[in-house]
Motif scaffolding. Structure first.
Motif, PDB file in Angstrom:
ATOM      1  N   GLY A  72     -52.225  14.946  59.283  1.00 31.19           N
ATOM      2  CA  GLY A  72     -51.541  15.411  60.483  1.00 31.19           C
ATOM      3  C   GLY A  72     -51.893  16.829  60.879  1.00 31.19           C
ATOM      4  N   LEU A  73     -52.944  17.412  60.291  1.00 30.90           N
ATOM      5  CA  LEU A  73     -53.324  18.790  60.598  1.00 30.90           C
ATOM      6  C   LEU A  73     -54.169  18.902  61.852  1.00 30.90           C
ATOM      7  N   VAL A  74     -54.974  17.874  62.128  1.00 33.44           N
ATOM      8  CA  VAL A  74     -55.880  17.915  63.274  1.00 33.44           C
ATOM      9  C   VAL A  74     -55.823  16.591  64.017  1.00 33.44           C
ATOM     10  N   HIS A  75     -56.347  16.588  65.230  1.00 34.60           N
ATOM     11  CA  HIS A  75     -56.495  15.346  65.973  1.00 34.60           C
ATOM     12  C   HIS A  75     -57.804  15.389  66.729  1.00 34.60           C
ATOM     13  N   ALA A  76     -58.402  14.227  66.913  1.00 35.26           N
ATOM     14  CA  ALA A  76     -59.692  14.119  67.599  1.00 35.26           C
ATOM     15  C   ALA A  76     -59.482  13.703  69.049  1.00 35.26           C
ATOM     16  N   GLU A  77     -60.231  14.304  69.937  1.00 39.10           N
ATOM     17  CA  GLU A  77     -60.242  13.923  71.336  1.00 39.10           C
ATOM     18  C   GLU A  77     -61.631  13.397  71.655  1.00 39.10           C
ATOM     19  N   HIS A  78     -61.702  12.151  72.090  1.00 37.23           N
ATOM     20  CA  HIS A  78     -62.984  11.471  72.290  1.00 37.23           C
ATOM     21  C   HIS A  78     -63.876  12.272  73.232  1.00 37.23           C
ATOM     22  N   GLY A  79     -65.068  12.560  72.761  1.00 36.68           N
ATOM     23  CA  GLY A  79     -66.035  13.269  73.580  1.00 36.68           C
ATOM     24  C   GLY A  79     -65.834  14.765  73.641  1.00 36.68           C
ATOM     25  N   LYS A  80     -64.775  15.269  73.015  1.00 34.65           N
ATOM     26  CA  LYS A  80     -64.484  16.700  73.082  1.00 34.65           C
ATOM     27  C   LYS A  80     -64.564  17.381  71.720  1.00 34.65           C
ATOM     28  N   GLY A  81     -64.084  16.709  70.678  1.00 38.40           N
ATOM     29  CA  GLY A  81     -64.116  17.309  69.362  1.00 38.40           C
ATOM     30  C   GLY A  81     -62.824  17.134  68.601  1.00 38.40           C
ATOM     31  N   VAL A  82     -62.675  17.906  67.546  1.00 39.98           N
ATOM     32  CA  VAL A  82     -61.502  17.850  66.680  1.00 39.98           C
ATOM     33  C   VAL A  82     -60.735  19.162  66.843  1.00 39.98           C
ATOM     34  N   PHE A  83     -59.416  19.053  67.041  1.00 44.94           N
ATOM     35  CA  PHE A  83     -58.592  20.208  67.360  1.00 44.94           C
ATOM     36  C   PHE A  83     -57.437  20.345  66.370  1.00 44.94           C
ATOM     37  N   VAL A  84     -57.005  21.582  66.153  1.00 47.09           N
ATOM     38  CA  VAL A  84     -55.848  21.851  65.299  1.00 47.09           C
ATOM     39  C   VAL A  84     -54.593  21.410  66.031  1.00 47.09           C
ATOM     40  N   ARG A  85     -53.774  20.607  65.362  1.00 49.82           N
ATOM     41  CA  ARG A  85     -52.540  20.136  65.977  1.00 49.82           C
ATOM     42  C   ARG A  85     -51.533  21.277  66.090  1.00 49.82           C
ATOM     43  N   PRO A  86     -50.729  21.273  67.153  1.00 50.34           N
ATOM     44  CA  PRO A  86     -49.693  22.308  67.302  1.00 50.34           C
ATOM     45  C   PRO A  86     -48.718  22.271  66.136  1.00 50.34           C
ATOM     46  N   ARG A  87     -48.225  23.422  65.747  1.00 46.48           N
ATOM     47  CA  ARG A  87     -47.219  23.534  64.698  1.00 46.48           C
ATOM     48  C   ARG A  87     -45.832  23.335  65.279  1.00 46.48           C
ATOM     49  N   PRO A  88     -44.791  23.209  64.428  1.00 42.52           N
ATOM     50  CA  PRO A  88     -43.442  22.909  64.925  1.00 42.52           C
ATOM     51  C   PRO A  88     -42.974  23.838  66.027  1.00 42.52           C
ATOM     52  N   PRO A  89     -42.624  23.295  67.214  1.00 41.13           N
ATOM     53  CA  PRO A  89     -42.158  24.136  68.313  1.00 41.13           C
ATOM     54  C   PRO A  89     -40.644  24.311  68.343  1.00 41.13           C
ATOM     55  N   VAL A  90     -39.905  23.480  67.599  1.00 43.91           N
ATOM     56  CA  VAL A  90     -38.452  23.481  67.704  1.00 43.91           C
ATOM     57  C   VAL A  90     -37.824  23.915  66.388  1.00 43.91           C
ATOM     58  N   ARG A  91     -36.978  24.925  66.441  1.00 43.26           N
ATOM     59  CA  ARG A  91     -36.199  25.310  65.265  1.00 43.26           C
ATOM     60  C   ARG A  91     -34.807  24.717  65.425  1.00 43.26           C
ATOM     61  N   ARG A  92     -34.525  23.705  64.608  1.00 42.69           N
ATOM     62  CA  ARG A  92     -33.259  22.992  64.699  1.00 42.69           C
ATOM     63  C   ARG A  92     -32.219  23.744  63.877  1.00 42.69           C
ATOM     64  N   LEU A  93     -31.327  24.450  64.559  1.00 46.02           N
ATOM     65  CA  LEU A  93     -30.338  25.293  63.889  1.00 46.02           C
ATOM     66  C   LEU A  93     -29.139  24.450  63.480  1.00 46.02           C
ATOM     67  N   ALA A  94     -29.226  23.863  62.303  1.00 53.01           N
ATOM     68  CA  ALA A  94     -28.219  22.897  61.880  1.00 53.01           C
ATOM     69  C   ALA A  94     -26.816  23.484  61.788  1.00 53.01           C
ATOM     70  N   SER A  95     -26.715  24.775  61.484  1.00 58.55           N
ATOM     71  CA  SER A  95     -25.390  25.368  61.322  1.00 58.55           C
ATOM     72  C   SER A  95     -24.769  25.806  62.643  1.00 58.55           C
ATOM     73  N   ASP A  96     -25.528  25.699  63.746  1.00 62.00           N
ATOM     74  CA  ASP A  96     -25.034  26.209  65.022  1.00 62.00           C
ATOM     75  C   ASP A  96     -25.120  25.199  66.164  1.00 62.00           C
TER      76      ASP A  96
END
Length: 263
Positions: A72-96
């Motif tokens: 799950g670190l990278v993903h391939a786009e046909h004809g373009k190459g292999v790219f680094v997948r985005p890291r977690p965008p959401v911080r789920r604040l369980a206590s709030d």
């Protein structure tokens, strides 16, 4: 554009190692990603560049990419190459995230989290219907035989990140705004409190697992990406279970953040 393969960006292979060559290459690419040498969304060196750098075959490089894709670190786009997948965008604040002040402001928990990231939230695949409760849901809701089930998928900037089903006792939810597709500002928890069920606490059980084929399709998961399965039970001040929510989250889309008292 991928960074040029300047000296020191990637190392050399160890001919004395018993670790397969394609795994050594994957190790070096993984370390470069972890150290930020290849940033989120950035293209990795091409097959040709890596073949030239390491002196290996294209199949060896492809096996390295396949290993990182499976993690799950990278993903391939046909004809373009292999790219680094985005890291977690959401911080789920369980206590709030379920704080009453958010409901009083007309915000659901998901909207609160989306606001914190600056992302645009949407909800789709909404289904609201009465149905027979499964054994586990029935037991958690005090032996309820039939429930109102609310199914929805949550998206941030058009990307599916979460799928959830809420189960509520019919004697509470039937004929109320909770049974409508849009329950209104603050979501179903605000409506429960308006009906006299002031919320007291939530119990959550969390585990990580690999997704089912249906979950892969619903959340548009890349190969190798696990899910976070969260089962939450909401209780009112009378200690009655008023909702059970079964949530499946894309593990690469969330950081679970907790604040725990030390006393």
């Amino acid at each position: 554009m991928s960074p040029s393969l300047s000296p020191g960006l990637l190392g050399d292979l160890d001919p004395t190692s018993d670790r397969a060559v394609f795994r050594q290459i994957a190790d070096q690419l993984r370390e470069a990603i972890d150290r930020g040498r290849f940033r989120e969304g950035e293209k990795l060196p091409s097959e040709a560049e890596l073949v030239d750098h390491y002196g290996v075959s294209r199949m060896t490089v492809r096996n390295s990419f396949s290993l990182l894709t499976g993690e799950g670190l990278v993903h391939a786009e046909h004809g373009k190459g292999v790219f680094v997948r985005p890291r977690p965008p959401v911080r789920r604040l369980a206590s709030d995230r379920f704080a009453r002040r958010h409901r009083e402001q007309g915000k659901s928990a998901f909207l609160v989290e989306a606001d914190a990231t600056g992302s645009h939230p949407t909800v789709d695949s909404l289904e609201v219907k009465e149905e027979k409760a499964g054994p586990d849901i029935s037991a958690r809701l005090g032996s309820a035989r039939r429930v109102l089930a609310r199914r929805r998928r949550y998206l941030l900037d058009g990307r599916p990140v979460e799928f959830a089903v809420s189960y509520l006792p019919l004697d509470i939810a039937r004929g109320t705004r909770i049974a409508e597709p849009n329950p209104g500002p603050g979501g179903i928890y605000a409506r429960l409190e308006e009906l006299g069920h002031r919320l007291d606490h939530f119990d959550e059980e969390i585990r990580a697992r690999m997704p089912s084929p249906t979950e892969v399709k619903t959340l548009q998961l890349a190969p190798g990406v696990p899910v976070i399965s969260l089962l939450r039970t909401a209780y009112d001040t009378e200690e009655r279970a008023v909702e059970v929510c079964d949530t499946v989250m894309a593990a690469d889309a969330y950081v679970l953040s907790y604040r725990l008292p030390a006393t």
